[in-house]
Design an enzyme around this catalytic site. Structure first.
Site, PDB file in Angstrom:
ATOM      1  N   HIS A 251       0.867  -1.189   0.000  1.00 43.50           N
ATOM      2  CA  HIS A 251       0.000   0.000   0.000  1.00 43.50           C
ATOM      3  C   HIS A 251       0.898   1.231   0.000  1.00 43.50           C
ATOM      4  O   HIS A 251       1.082   1.874  -1.023  1.00 43.50           O
ATOM      5  CB  HIS A 251      -0.934  -0.034   1.216  1.00 43.50           C
ATOM      6  CG  HIS A 251      -2.054   0.966   1.144  1.00 43.50           C
ATOM      7  ND1 HIS A 251      -2.522   1.508  -0.028  1.00 43.50           N
ATOM      8  CD2 HIS A 251      -2.807   1.528   2.133  1.00 43.50           C
ATOM      9  CE1 HIS A 251      -3.527   2.345   0.234  1.00 43.50           C
ATOM     10  NE2 HIS A 251      -3.706   2.379   1.537  1.00 43.50           N
ATOM     11  N   HIS A 289      -4.666  -0.763 -12.979  1.00 40.25           N
ATOM     12  CA  HIS A 289      -5.332  -0.664 -11.677  1.00 40.25           C
ATOM     13  C   HIS A 289      -6.618  -1.480 -11.730  1.00 40.25           C
ATOM     14  O   HIS A 289      -7.372  -1.393 -12.707  1.00 40.25           O
ATOM     15  CB  HIS A 289      -5.655   0.794 -11.337  1.00 40.25           C
ATOM     16  CG  HIS A 289      -6.012   0.994  -9.899  1.00 40.25           C
ATOM     17  ND1 HIS A 289      -7.202   0.563  -9.357  1.00 40.25           N
ATOM     18  CD2 HIS A 289      -5.314   1.557  -8.876  1.00 40.25           C
ATOM     19  CE1 HIS A 289      -7.224   0.866  -8.068  1.00 40.25           C
ATOM     20  NE2 HIS A 289      -6.104   1.463  -7.752  1.00 40.25           N
ATOM     21  N   ASP A 330       0.270   5.868  -8.735  1.00 39.93           N
ATOM     22  CA  ASP A 330       1.592   5.696  -8.126  1.00 39.93           C
ATOM     23  C   ASP A 330       2.685   6.177  -9.079  1.00 39.93           C
ATOM     24  O   ASP A 330       3.636   6.844  -8.660  1.00 39.93           O
ATOM     25  CB  ASP A 330       1.818   4.231  -7.739  1.00 39.93           C
ATOM     26  CG  ASP A 330       0.784   3.727  -6.760  1.00 39.93           C
ATOM     27  OD1 ASP A 330       0.493   4.458  -5.799  1.00 39.93           O
ATOM     28  OD2 ASP A 330       0.262   2.616  -6.962  1.00 39.93           O
TER      29      ASP A 330
END
Length: 387
Positions: A251, A289, A330
């Site tokens: 995470h 994702h 990210d």
């Protein structure tokens, strides 16, 4: 091993009834193994057993216990919330498009929206100096831990008192990251601490980033915050529970994984780095994702606003050409930090400050339900010795 143990991409897509991007997403999440085609190294083969398992999972009727267990990992929704949702490949904060909000709003305004509040923020302007520590990550943990050790439980508190505490807590985490108590908008305070001019292009890019990262439905950190809040714990304790999940590589360590992948691409060349990871059945950090079969809209909204460093731009292009996967948030976070030449841990810091707004909103909403989150375990250990 039989040649039919591995099938071409076209057949894999036909069996699943999905597009190329979805197939690559399954690969990046480790649900389908892939290897180069011995007859044509430019093509990939996919493990037929993995494709069959996915197909069966999509079509079969499952028992309630199986559905509940599957919901823990990217499965069906497990609790009701009015805060954030992903619909039609877009992110919404209480029904408002997060991409549009990022055009004009500050993190503070979005935090109030997430909490369901309106009007100007009420907060304590006098705050203690942030903890002394050499790095931003440690200061963030210490700041929330100190508050969690002294703040009263949230259960039974007046909504106005919680609103003041929520706004103050967001400032406390910003102070910890910046290294000093400050005033003004959080994005300007961070910009100043990181050598960017307040109100300038760098500060605006930081503002957009904070807004786009503020919440993302029921992710691991939001769920942890809600579990803590369900016990009646203070808002700071709930936020600390959320922050604690960021210490794990799956995470909070996502941007570090992107940097590792980018370093591989710089050393080997983007295409070779991608090929090596696919052959070894490793994910491509920063790409694809589960909630966005096409593009991650948060990443697209950020990457359209600045010129990514050449090496990252080359990796982005190669990943799309080879796998069809688009960059996720990210990758965009790392690109923003590299483009602005921010400190090494700035990506983690930006994520922490922004996501604290979401953790607090989830904690308040969970507290309003006055229900303890206490799932049952499906026991699979040795048979109990009864009698």
């Amino acid at each position: 091993m039989s040649p039919r143990d591995w099938i071409a991409a076209e057949e894999a897509r036909d069996r699943l009834g999905v597009r190329a991007q979805t197939l690559y997403a399954y690969v990046s999440r480790g649900r389908v193994q892939v290897r180069p085609d011995p007859g044509d190294p430019r093509r990939s083969l996919y493990r037929a057993a993995d494709i069959a398992a996915l197909s069966q999972r999509k079509s079969r009727s499952r028992k309630v216990s199986d559905v509940a267990a599957g919901a823990i990992a990217w499965g069906e929704p497990v609790l009701a919330s009015e805060i954030t949702t992903v619909a039609g490949g877009r992110l919404f904060y209480r029904g408002r498009d997060a991409i549009r909000l990022a055009e004009t709003e500050t993190l503070e305004a979005v935090a109030r929206l997430l909490r369901g509040g309106h009007g100007a923020a009420l907060k304590r302007t006098e705050r203690p100096a942030p903890p002394q520590a050499p790095d931003m990550r440690t200061r963030a943990f210490l700041a929330l831990a100190l508050r969690a050790g002294t703040d009263p439980p949230a259960r039974g508190r007046q909504p106005l008192a919680l609103a003041v505490e929520a706004a103050t807590l967001l400032d406390v985490i910003a102070d910890a990251i910046a290294g000093e108590v400050g005033g003004g908008a959080i994005h300007n305070r961070l910009a100043l601490a990181w050598g960017q001019g307040p109100g300038g292009p760098g500060a605006d890019l930081i503002r957009r980033t904070l807004v786009l990262v503020a919440d993302h439905e029921l992710n691991a950190s939001a769920f942890a915050a809600r579990v803590a809040a369900s016990t009646g714990a203070s808002l700071s304790a709930a936020a600390l529970a959320g922050l604690s999940t960021l210490s794990g590589p799956r995470h909070g360590g996502a941007t570090a994984a992107v940097r590792t992948f980018a370093a591989e691409a710089a050393r080997l060349g983007p295409r070779q780095a991608i090929a090596d990871r696919l052959v070894e059945d490793r994910a491509l950090p920063g790409f694809g994702h589960p909630l966005y079969p096409e593009d991650d809209p948060r990443a697209a909204a950020l990457l359209d606003r600045f010129r990514a460093p050449p090496e990252l731009a080359a990796l982005r292009e190669a990943a799309r050409e080879v796998t069809g996967l688009a960059p996720n948030i990210d990758f965009a976070l790392v690109a923003v930090c590299e483009a602005l030449r921010l400190p090494a841990d700035a990506a983690f810091a930006l994520f922490t400050v922004a996501r604290c707004a979401g953790w607090i909103a989830h904690a308040i909403e969970q507290g309003q339900t006055d229900a303890l989150i206490r799932p049952r375990a499906r026991y699979v250990g040795p048979e109990p010795e009864l009698g």
